[in-house]
Design an enzyme around this catalytic site. Structure first.
Site, mmCIF file in Angstrom:
data_model
loop_
_atom_site.group_PDB
_atom_site.id
_atom_site.type_symbol
_atom_site.label_atom_id
_atom_site.label_comp_id
_atom_site.label_asym_id
_atom_site.label_seq_id
_atom_site.Cartn_x
_atom_site.Cartn_y
_atom_site.Cartn_z
ATOM 1 N N CYS A 96 -141.762 23.863 -36.852
ATOM 2 C CA CYS A 96 -141.353 23.716 -35.445
ATOM 3 C C CYS A 96 -141.938 24.837 -34.600
ATOM 4 O O CYS A 96 -142.311 24.630 -33.454
ATOM 5 C CB CYS A 96 -139.844 23.671 -35.323
ATOM 6 N N GLU B 160 -146.424 17.766 -29.354
ATOM 7 C CA GLU B 160 -146.327 18.330 -30.694
ATOM 8 C C GLU B 160 -147.060 17.409 -31.678
ATOM 9 O O GLU B 160 -146.683 16.253 -31.843
ATOM 10 C CB GLU B 160 -144.852 18.454 -31.096
ATOM 11 N N GLU C 37 -132.217 22.018 -32.608
ATOM 12 C CA GLU C 37 -133.438 22.788 -32.849
ATOM 13 C C GLU C 37 -134.548 21.766 -32.947
ATOM 14 O O GLU C 37 -134.693 21.093 -33.970
ATOM 15 C CB GLU C 37 -133.275 23.625 -34.128
ATOM 16 N N LYS D 164 -126.721 15.805 -44.123
ATOM 17 C CA LYS D 164 -127.545 14.597 -44.279
ATOM 18 C C LYS D 164 -128.997 15.066 -44.312
ATOM 19 O O LYS D 164 -129.604 15.374 -43.288
ATOM 20 C CB LYS D 164 -127.306 13.654 -43.093
HETATM 21 O O1 TXE Z 1 -137.921 13.194 -37.109
HETATM 22 P P1 TXE Z 1 -136.398 12.789 -36.873
HETATM 23 P P2 TXE Z 1 -139.096 12.483 -37.925
HETATM 24 C C1 TXE Z 1 -140.806 16.384 -35.083
HETATM 25 C C2 TXE Z 1 -142.296 16.333 -35.413
HETATM 26 C C3 TXE Z 1 -142.415 15.033 -36.140
HETATM 27 C C4 TXE Z 1 -141.428 14.170 -35.381
HETATM 28 C C5 TXE Z 1 -140.911 12.947 -36.095
HETATM 29 O O2 TXE Z 1 -143.036 16.298 -34.222
HETATM 30 O O3 TXE Z 1 -143.709 14.498 -36.064
HETATM 31 O O4 TXE Z 1 -140.353 15.042 -35.126
HETATM 32 O O5 TXE Z 1 -140.357 13.273 -37.368
HETATM 33 C C6 TXE Z 1 -132.423 12.151 -39.051
HETATM 34 N N1 TXE Z 1 -129.028 9.916 -35.895
HETATM 35 N N2 TXE Z 1 -140.049 17.163 -36.043
HETATM 36 O O6 TXE Z 1 -139.210 11.045 -37.575
HETATM 37 O O7 TXE Z 1 -136.252 11.326 -36.623
HETATM 38 C C7 TXE Z 1 -133.470 11.891 -40.112
HETATM 39 O O8 TXE Z 1 -132.952 11.072 -41.137
HETATM 40 C C8 TXE Z 1 -128.884 10.983 -36.695
HETATM 41 C C9 TXE Z 1 -139.771 18.523 -35.670
HETATM 42 O O9 TXE Z 1 -138.942 12.755 -39.365
HETATM 43 O O10 TXE Z 1 -135.909 13.681 -35.808
HETATM 44 C C10 TXE Z 1 -133.803 13.308 -40.554
HETATM 45 O O11 TXE Z 1 -132.805 13.763 -41.443
HETATM 46 N N3 TXE Z 1 -129.874 11.452 -37.472
HETATM 47 C C11 TXE Z 1 -138.802 19.161 -36.550
HETATM 48 C C12 TXE Z 1 -133.728 14.101 -39.234
HETATM 49 O O12 TXE Z 1 -132.925 13.306 -38.367
HETATM 50 C C13 TXE Z 1 -131.062 10.836 -37.420
HETATM 51 C C14 TXE Z 1 -138.704 18.765 -37.951
HETATM 52 C C15 TXE Z 1 -135.070 14.358 -38.556
HETATM 53 O O13 TXE Z 1 -135.680 13.126 -38.270
HETATM 54 C C16 TXE Z 1 -131.281 9.725 -36.591
HETATM 55 C C17 TXE Z 1 -139.024 17.369 -38.183
HETATM 56 C C18 TXE Z 1 -130.192 9.261 -35.800
HETATM 57 N N4 TXE Z 1 -130.313 8.213 -34.972
HETATM 58 C C19 TXE Z 1 -139.683 16.645 -37.247
HETATM 59 N N5 TXE Z 1 -132.570 9.333 -36.736
HETATM 60 C C20 TXE Z 1 -138.491 20.593 -36.308
HETATM 61 N N6 TXE Z 1 -137.828 20.891 -35.202
HETATM 62 O O14 TXE Z 1 -138.770 21.451 -37.134
HETATM 63 C C21 TXE Z 1 -133.143 10.159 -37.630
HETATM 64 N N7 TXE Z 1 -132.234 11.072 -38.066
#
Ligand code: TXE
Length: 482
Positions: free
Chosen positions: A285, A384, A251, A176
């Site tokens: 990250c 972050e 992660e 996904k």
């Molecule tokens: O992240 P989400 P977001 C951090 C970074 C950023 C913050 C928010 O600080 O500002 O997260 O980003 C899916 N069940 N990182 O809102 O929500 C979503 O569709 C299952 C760090 O974009 O965590 C996407 O595919 N899946 C990071 C993925 O999760 C769900 C990289 C990430 O989205 C879901 C990105 C649910 N309930 C953001 N809700 C890193 N570690 O590198 C969302 N998703």
């Protein structure tokens, strides 16, 4: 551009007939319409993956030998290399990366597939010394259907390191991608079909996290979940997994420190300190978002950082500048919020980068910002930001540096700059995190190097052989032969 799911080697329309808009971060306009997946679409993909595996690993994918899986992964690596330009362009436009960054991501993706192709037939168990009359051995078997929830910051690389390892170990995958950045992964699934992966070995379902993502985490047919994303969503994913005792690798983010001691080689350190936060506009990250500098060289380091920050430019991906736009409006507002709040609290901006004149005012461009003397308990030092914002602070002693470095909820990566070998190792051993870099930061990516966090940065390891182990179940077989 309208894109459907990719299930069982074919394009599949969304079950509910709905599409969501995905935006171009360089101008805020609609770039693509993606199939809006729901539970029914996830169910189709999981069923396709189960059929590929077969009930007793006797399906068209499940029965392949490690060598056959290896050869398919090698072909996929070659296809990625052949299509690197196309993949990089998709990724650059979709995520707002400069082309050179996206090109590097495509190269890294090919490298992940090569690495895991080479590892697939070297993933073996052991024979264990045991009581007389017994022979005991262990075998590593795939989990079954693995779920991969991928974020938008490095879609191709994260796909490479999780899906590459999972396929090498013999799992069938349902991916996904993030709703903001799905295009490269859909193309990759198509390439996998073209090089001969059996139908169902690799499926991509697009959609929102709270719909398609959540349905994937709750599906009883999923035997392992790999999630990369925010700490908050990671918690929800882990809770969903716990409901049915499904193993999960998380992660999550970081607030990673680089410690610069007074005996450091500053000519080597300074460009790396800048790149560690400018790379991918800070949306990494493992971004080096805190720099701790020994007070005796504090002003010297700042004086070297300031002109480099002022020279950093953000602009459209095609211009190949230091940074592109941030990925979406939410991220843009989050980063601006952090910067505005820090300024309102009286924190000192030491330098700001520039936004190129050709950048659209409707794009999500954020210039690099360098804050100095950042208090250790401020939001900028603890949370972050996920943008090109660097927090610099002084320290006096090694003990204080260690305390500051470990003093956040996160624990992903740390950097140490010093010429003193004993100190390098002493401090490295005290870091509460998953990777430590001495006199470098990130080791150029390093697909071979296990990667992951502690505390709020998550658990489980990706990259290297550790990832392969994570995508297997260890079975012990004890034979009594007298
Ligand atoms: O992240 P989400 P977001 C951090 C970074 C950023 C913050 C928010 O600080 O500002 O997260 O980003 C899916 N069940 N990182 O809102 O929500 C979503 O569709 C299952 C760090 O974009 O965590 C996407 O595919 N899946 C990071 C993925 O999760 C769900 C990289 C990430 O989205 C879901 C990105 C649910 N309930 C953001 N809700 C890193 N570690 O590198 C969302 N998703």
């Amino acid at each position: 551009m309208r894109k459907n799911h990719f299930i069982a080697n074919a394009w599949a329309q969304p079950s509910a007939g709905q599409y969501l808009d995905s935006f171009d971060p360089s101008n805020g306009e609609v770039l693509a319409q993606l199939a809006q997946g729901h539970a029914a679409d996830i169910d189709l993909a999981v069923q396709a993956a189960q059929a590929a595996l077969g009930e007793s690993f006797d399906g068209p994918w499940g029965r392949l030998s490690a060598l056959e899986r290896s050869r398919l992964l090698m072909k996929l690596a070659a296809a990625v290399t052949e299509h690197a330009q196309e993949l990089a362009e998709l990724e650059a436009i979709d995520c707002g990366k400069s082309f050179k960054t996206a090109q590097a991501d495509a190269n890294a993706l090919a490298r992940y597939f090569e690495y895991y192709a080479g590892a697939a037939d070297k993933l073996h168990g052991e024979t264990l010394p045991f009581n007389a009359g017994y022979t005991v051995l262990t075998v590593r078997e795939p989990h079954g259907v693995t779920a991969h929830i991928v974020p938008w910051n490095y879609p191709m690389q994260i796909f490479g390191r999780t899906v590459g390892a999972a396929l090498a170990a013999g799992n069938a995958c349902v991916v996904k991608p993030a709703e903001d950045a799905s295009l490269s992964l859909l193309r990759l699934a198509e390439l996998a079909a073209e090089v001969g992966f059996p139908a169902g070995a690799l499926n991509v379902v697009t959609g929102y996290g709270r719909e398609a993502g959540q349905a994937l985490t709750e599906h009883p047919g999923v035997a392992h979940i790999s999630f990369t994303g925010s700490t908050q969503t990671g918690r929800m994913v882990a809770l969903a997994a716990a409901e049915r005792h499904c193993p999960v690798t998380l992660e999550l983010g970081g607030k990673s420190p680089q410690i610069v001691f007074e005996d450091a080689d500053l000519a080597a350190a300074v460009p790396v300190l800048v790149n560690a936060i400018a790379q991918n506009a800070g949306q990494t990250c493992s971004a080096g978002s805190r720099v701790l500098v020994q007070r005796t060289i504090y002003e010297q380091v700042l004086a070297a950082l300031v002109p480099r920050f002022e020279a950093l430019q953000s602009g459209p991906p095609a211009l190949n500048l230091d940074m592109g736009p941030l990925v979406n409006r939410k991220q843009y507002e989050q980063v601006r919020g952090f910067v505005g709040q820090a300024e309102a609290q009286g924190l000192t901006v030491a330098a700001r980068g520039r936004i190129h004149a050709e950048a659209s005012s409707k794009g999500f461009y954020q210039e690099a910002v360098l804050f100095r003397d950042v208090p250790a308990d401020s939001a900028l030092a603890q949370q972050e930001v996920f943008g090109p914002v660097l927090a610099v602070m002084p320290f006096d002693t090694e003990e204080e540096a260690v305390r500051l470095a470990n003093g956040t909820d996160f624990g992903l990566v740390a950097g140490i700059w010093s010429r003193d070998g004993a100190r390098q190792l002493r401090v490295a051993r005290k870091m509460r995190c998953g990777q430590v870099f001495i006199n470098n930061y990130g080791a150029g990516g390093g697909v071979e190097l296990p990667f992951g966090g502690v505390k709020a940065s998550g658990h489980g390891r990706e990259k290297g052989f550790e990832a392969l182990y994570g995508f297997t179940v260890l079975k012990t077989i004890a034979i009594h032969h007298g």
